[in-house]
Each structure stands twice: as structure tokens, then as C-alpha cells.
Design a protein around this motif. Structure first.
Motif, PDB file in Angstrom:
ATOM      1  N   ALA A 152       0.819  -1.211   0.000  1.00 52.98           N
ATOM      2  CA  ALA A 152       0.000   0.000   0.000  1.00 52.98           C
ATOM      3  C   ALA A 152       0.854   1.263   0.000  1.00 52.98           C
ATOM      4  O   ALA A 152       0.451   2.297  -0.545  1.00 52.98           O
ATOM      5  CB  ALA A 152      -0.932  -0.006   1.207  1.00 52.98           C
ATOM      6  N   ILE A 153       2.034   1.191   0.595  1.00 52.99           N
ATOM      7  CA  ILE A 153       2.907   2.361   0.693  1.00 52.99           C
ATOM      8  C   ILE A 153       3.813   2.491  -0.520  1.00 52.99           C
ATOM      9  O   ILE A 153       4.133   3.611  -0.956  1.00 52.99           O
ATOM     10  CB  ILE A 153       3.717   2.287   1.998  1.00 52.99           C
ATOM     11  CG1 ILE A 153       2.777   2.403   3.200  1.00 52.99           C
ATOM     12  CG2 ILE A 153       4.792   3.363   2.051  1.00 52.99           C
ATOM     13  CD1 ILE A 153       3.431   2.099   4.524  1.00 52.99           C
ATOM     14  N   PRO A 155       3.329   1.252  -4.006  1.00 52.96           N
ATOM     15  CA  PRO A 155       2.365   0.519  -4.836  1.00 52.96           C
ATOM     16  C   PRO A 155       2.745   0.299  -6.300  1.00 52.96           C
ATOM     17  O   PRO A 155       2.077  -0.479  -6.970  1.00 52.96           O
ATOM     18  CB  PRO A 155       1.121   1.416  -4.753  1.00 52.96           C
ATOM     19  CG  PRO A 155       1.686   2.794  -4.587  1.00 52.96           C
ATOM     20  CD  PRO A 155       2.927   2.643  -3.766  1.00 52.96           C
ATOM     21  N   ASN A 385       3.273   6.349  -1.410  1.00 50.30           N
ATOM     22  CA  ASN A 385       2.015   6.905  -0.903  1.00 50.30           C
ATOM     23  C   ASN A 385       2.320   8.156  -0.073  1.00 50.30           C
ATOM     24  O   ASN A 385       2.917   8.062   1.002  1.00 50.30           O
ATOM     25  CB  ASN A 385       1.317   5.849  -0.041  1.00 50.30           C
ATOM     26  CG  ASN A 385       0.070   6.357   0.658  1.00 50.30           C
ATOM     27  OD1 ASN A 385      -0.282   7.531   0.590  1.00 50.30           O
ATOM     28  ND2 ASN A 385      -0.619   5.463   1.351  1.00 50.30           N
ATOM     29  N   LYS A 387       0.637  10.078   1.813  1.00 47.91           N
ATOM     30  CA  LYS A 387      -0.051  10.298   3.082  1.00 47.91           C
ATOM     31  C   LYS A 387       0.690   9.710   4.280  1.00 47.91           C
ATOM     32  O   LYS A 387       0.367  10.041   5.427  1.00 47.91           O
ATOM     33  CB  LYS A 387      -1.467   9.743   3.019  1.00 47.91           C
ATOM     34  CG  LYS A 387      -2.396  10.556   2.124  1.00 47.91           C
ATOM     35  CD  LYS A 387      -3.845  10.163   2.324  1.00 47.91           C
ATOM     36  CE  LYS A 387      -4.784  11.096   1.585  1.00 47.91           C
ATOM     37  NZ  LYS A 387      -6.203  10.770   1.865  1.00 47.91           N
ATOM     38  N   GLY A 436      -4.320   6.909   4.130  1.00 55.49           N
ATOM     39  CA  GLY A 436      -4.693   6.543   2.768  1.00 55.49           C
ATOM     40  C   GLY A 436      -4.447   5.093   2.435  1.00 55.49           C
ATOM     41  O   GLY A 436      -3.957   4.765   1.352  1.00 55.49           O
TER      42      GLY A 436
END
Length: 449
Positions: A152-153, A155, A385, A387, A436
Motif C-alpha cells: 500500500a505504501i 504501490p 504513498n 499520506k 490513505g
């Protein structure tokens, strides 16, 4: 190519407690059963991250994992009318087992994965292998969620390769970057990757404490990351260090840039280890070795003070590196005196800054345990990411989040409280929005979908 070393710190989780679950970790054993302060713990960690970001270093955060971990309890046959009831029943029936499902140990991000920068890999991508951490039950349940977090971080599959963990088998016991050091002339240049193992999986081990990292795990990570064998070094950690309580190499050794800072008893064969590093670095840079003699800092003091479980950083605007050490290093006579001599002399380390991370330290994790180092080119940095990257706004959000959702104290009598399940989930649900991470990041979010 220009690049920076970013540090991604693990956020202390809402169920931070002193369960004493890690064999060989002397601080964890010493403080087992003490009253923990989850809110103070997460705020201490955030303060460290913010101070480094304010100094101009690149800082991000990694999310804590879902705890109590109800999916495993269900798989083990526990049941109830609600997940809170399952937790309460499991804790009453088998508190030792349940405590392993409550641990906030994912805060120690140095164990999250092993990371190889794109400058070192054959396919030019940044590679991550999440650690399987199979030596300890409470940590062995982290690997899949760590993979999900890294995906997720980081991606973009064109720039980042996030692998699965190694097989969950003792021959491939892998504890992540806590047993890995990268040396280089500068962060964006090709470097030397140093893997430190405690044992060969095919030899008998009869030590007082577990040797957590195997040679076979290190070799497997080297292969899957596509590293050059000539630029990769495998070193055996000294048995003396392991039996003194150095459960990971980063308790007796840390390095960055061309500098390796280590205790005299860090490696089983010190002379061969240093020669191997020199050979691997030949043509790239000249390694700089800063060895701390046992006569100046006894091994026991090095371990209890966590002198080496410090962040060694290339500091903006400074020629010499900076060591960010725990307050316990300042408060231990031998390490305090050594640090003063170090910075006053002609060493490559020009300053020591002390960080208060006592909640982590009491469970056996210093400043270096709390962070995962990731070397990023500018293009890679733009693909992260955004965020999760620390700035004033994120710091304000996360401190407000922690003050809203975290308990001030968790005592042994509180640990079976069924309310912990919903409290922790509310905190993590809010966090996924802040960082996020999506609405299906945690198992409980997917369960409720």
C-alpha cells in the motif's frame, strides 16, 4: 544517481503492553508484567519522527497491526457471540497464548522486512522481503499484514517489488533488516549489502538463547532481490553476543554510508568479516570501521544501553554523521563517556543526539528498532504513498488520533478486557483514512465488508 535514505517508523499500537514474549530479549523479560503506557509510547515515537523530519531527513510511518488478532484465535478453535467475547474467553482460558495475539510488536519496523535499493538490484527495482519472524509466536503472525502495508505504501510494481515472506520453516528463519546493513559511498550509488546470521540451519544449535536468523534465509533474500554476489557479504554474529542478549545484529552493530559502527564482540570472526567487507567494496568506496572496544564499553553495557540500536544518519548540512541514541545510552556511564570521546575525536561520527523512547526500550527496542530504512531515488520517492510521509499536518493528525484513541495505561489486569477489541479497531479504522490505506486494509475491515 541521487537518492536519500528515508526512515519509516512503526507506530506503537493501541495494545502496547509488557508481555515478556521474546526469548533472549533481556529488557522484555525484565519488564514483563509492568504497567505499559500506550499513549505515551506512540507519542514518544511520533516525537522522534517529527524531530528528524524537522531536521530535513525524509521520514514516513508504518501502521500498527490489528491486535488482539481474532482471526488466529478463531482458527485455534475459540468462539463467542462477538469478537470481544472471543477475546475474553481466550484470555481467561489460555492467557499465555492470548498474550501472543495482543502484542504490539510490529512497532519495531526494523524487523518488518529486508530492503535492497534499486542501485544494488539486477532489475533496477527497489526490493522488499517481509520477515517471517517465525522464532516467536507473537511475531510470526505479522508477515502477511506487513506485505499488505508495504504494497500500500510502495504501490508501483514498475519501481517496487514487494515479495512474500520466506517459507515458514525454521531453516528460513528471517528477522528482517535488524540483521542487514548496507554500506556505500553515497545512498544513490551501488553499495555492499551485509547479511548477518546467527546460525546455519543445518548445524545443531545449543545456545542459551535462540539464534534467530539463519544463513539460508539471508542467501534466499540475496537471490530473490537479484543482488550481485561480489557485492554481498554474509557474516556470522558472535555466539558471545547472542548469549549476552544481542538477539539481533542491530543490538551490537549499525552502519550507513561507508561507516560501520560495531562492538568488538559483534562478529564471530571479526578479522574475516572486515576483510570480506573490504573485498566487496573494492572499486566502489573505502569502508570506514569504528570499533568499540569491550574494555571501554563492556558488552553487557552495550546491550542494556542500546548504544548500537541507534540511528546512524547522514545529517543535512553536516560533514560527519550523527548518532541518534536512546536516553539510556546517555544514562549509562560507560556509553556516555564513550560517546563524548567519539565526537571529540577524529571519528566519522560528529554528534550524538538522545531520544526518549522509553516505552519501546522497556520492551527491548531502541530508536533503530522502530525504523525501516528505505533508500529512494527522487522518482521512487514520488511514487510512495504521500499520506504516510511526515510533515506538520500529519504530525498534528496523528497526535490528535493517539490522544483520542489510546489508553493512558494498560496493566496486566486490563489485558483481558473485551473492550480492547473495539477500541483498537476504532483507532485503526481512523488511521487507515489518515494514511490513505483503503477501507479494506485490516482483517476486521474486510470481515465487515
Amino acid at each position: 544517481m541521487s537518492a536519500v535514505e528515508a526512515n519509516f517508523d512503526g507506530l506503537v499500537g493501541p495494545t502496547h503492553n509488557y508481555g515478556g514474549l521474546a526469548p533472549g530479549n533481556l529488557a522484555s523479560a525484565k519488564n514483563s508484567g509492568s504497567i505499559a503506557a500506550p499513549r505515551a509510547g506512540v507519542l514518544e515515537g511520533l516525537a522522534k519522527v517529527k524531530s528528524l523530519a524537522d531536521a530535513g531527513l525524509v521520514q514516513g510511518v508504518l501502521p500498527p497491526q490489528e491486535r488482539p488478532y481474532i482471526p488466529h484465535l478463531k482458527a485455534l478453535g475459540f468462539s463467542g457471540a462477538s469478537d470481544g467475547a472471543i477475546w475474553e474467553a481466550a484470555y481467561k482460558a489460555h492467557p499465555a497464548l492470548a498474550l501472543n495475539m495482543l502484542s504490539a510488536s510490529s512497532m519495531w519496523a526494523a524487523n518488518a522486512a529486508t530492503v535492497s535499493p534499486s542501485a544494488d538490484t539486477q532489475d533496477g527495482r527497489l526490493h522488499f522481503t517481509p520477515a517471517n519472524l517465525l522464532t516467536a509466536l507473537h511475531r510470526s503472525i505479522e508477515g502477511e499484514q506487513t506485505r499488505r502495508a508495504l504494497s500500500a505504501i510502495f504501490p508501483d510494481p514498475a519501481r517496487f517489488a514487494v515479495h512474500d515472506t520466506l517459507p515458514y520453516q525454521s531453516a528460513f528463519a528471517d528477522e528482517g533488516a535488524a540483521n542487514h546493513v548496507r554500506l556505500c559511498a553515497e545512498h544513490g550509488a551501488e553499495g555492499v549489502e551485509i547479511f548477518v546470521h546467527g546460525r546455519d540451519a543445518f548445524e545443531a544449535w545449543d545456545g542459551k538463547f535462540p539464534a534467530r536468523q539463519t544463513l539460508q534465509a539471508c542467501e534466499a533474500v540475496e537471490r530473490r532481490h537479484g543482488l550481485k554476489s561480489a557485492r554481498t557479504v554474509h557474516i556470522r554474529q558472535s555466539r558471545k553476543a547472542i548469549e549476552a542478549g544481542a538477539f539481533h545484529n542491530d543490538v551490537v552493530c549499525v552502519g550507513t554510508g561507508p561507516v560501520l559502527f560495531f562492538h568488538e564482540h559483534a562478529f564471530e570472526d571479526k578479522a574475516e568479516a572486515l576483510d570480506a567487507i573490504r573485498r566487496a567494496a573494492d572499486g566502489l568506496f573505502e569502508p570506514v570501521f569504528v570499533e568499540v572496544p569491550d574494555a571501554e564499553v563492556p558488552l553487557a553495557d552495550a546491550i542494556t544501553s542500546y548504544l548500537f540500536n541507534s540511528q546512524l544518519l547522514v545529517w543535512p548540512g553536516e560533514v560527519r554523521q550523527v548518532l541518534v541514541a536512546p536516553k539510556e545510552t546517555e544514562e549509562t556511564a560507560s556509553t556516555n563517556a564513550y560517546c563524548q570521546r567519539l565526537v571529540e575525536g577524529n571519528s566519522p561520527i560528529g554528534a550524538v543526539k538522545f531520544a526518549d523512547v522509553r516505552q519501546s526500550m522497556r520492551n527491548g527496542g531502541g530508536p533503530a528498532c522502530l525504523r525501516l530504512r528505505v533508500v529512494l531515488t527522487e522518482a521512487e520517492r514520488q511514487a510512495v504513498n504521500p499520506k504516510v510521509m511526515m510533515d506538520d499536518a500529519l504530525y498534528a493528525q496523528l497526535t490528535d488520533w493517539a490522544n483520542t484513541h489510546y489508553r493512558e495505561a494498560l496493566s496486566p489486569d486490563d489485558l483481558g478486557d473485551p473492550a480492547l477489541v473495539d477500541e483498537s479497531r476504532r483507532a485503526l479504522d481512523a488511521l487507515t483514512s489518515i494514511l490513505g490505506l483503503g477501507s479494506d486494509f485490516y482483517p476486521f475491515q474486510r470481515q465487515g465488508a
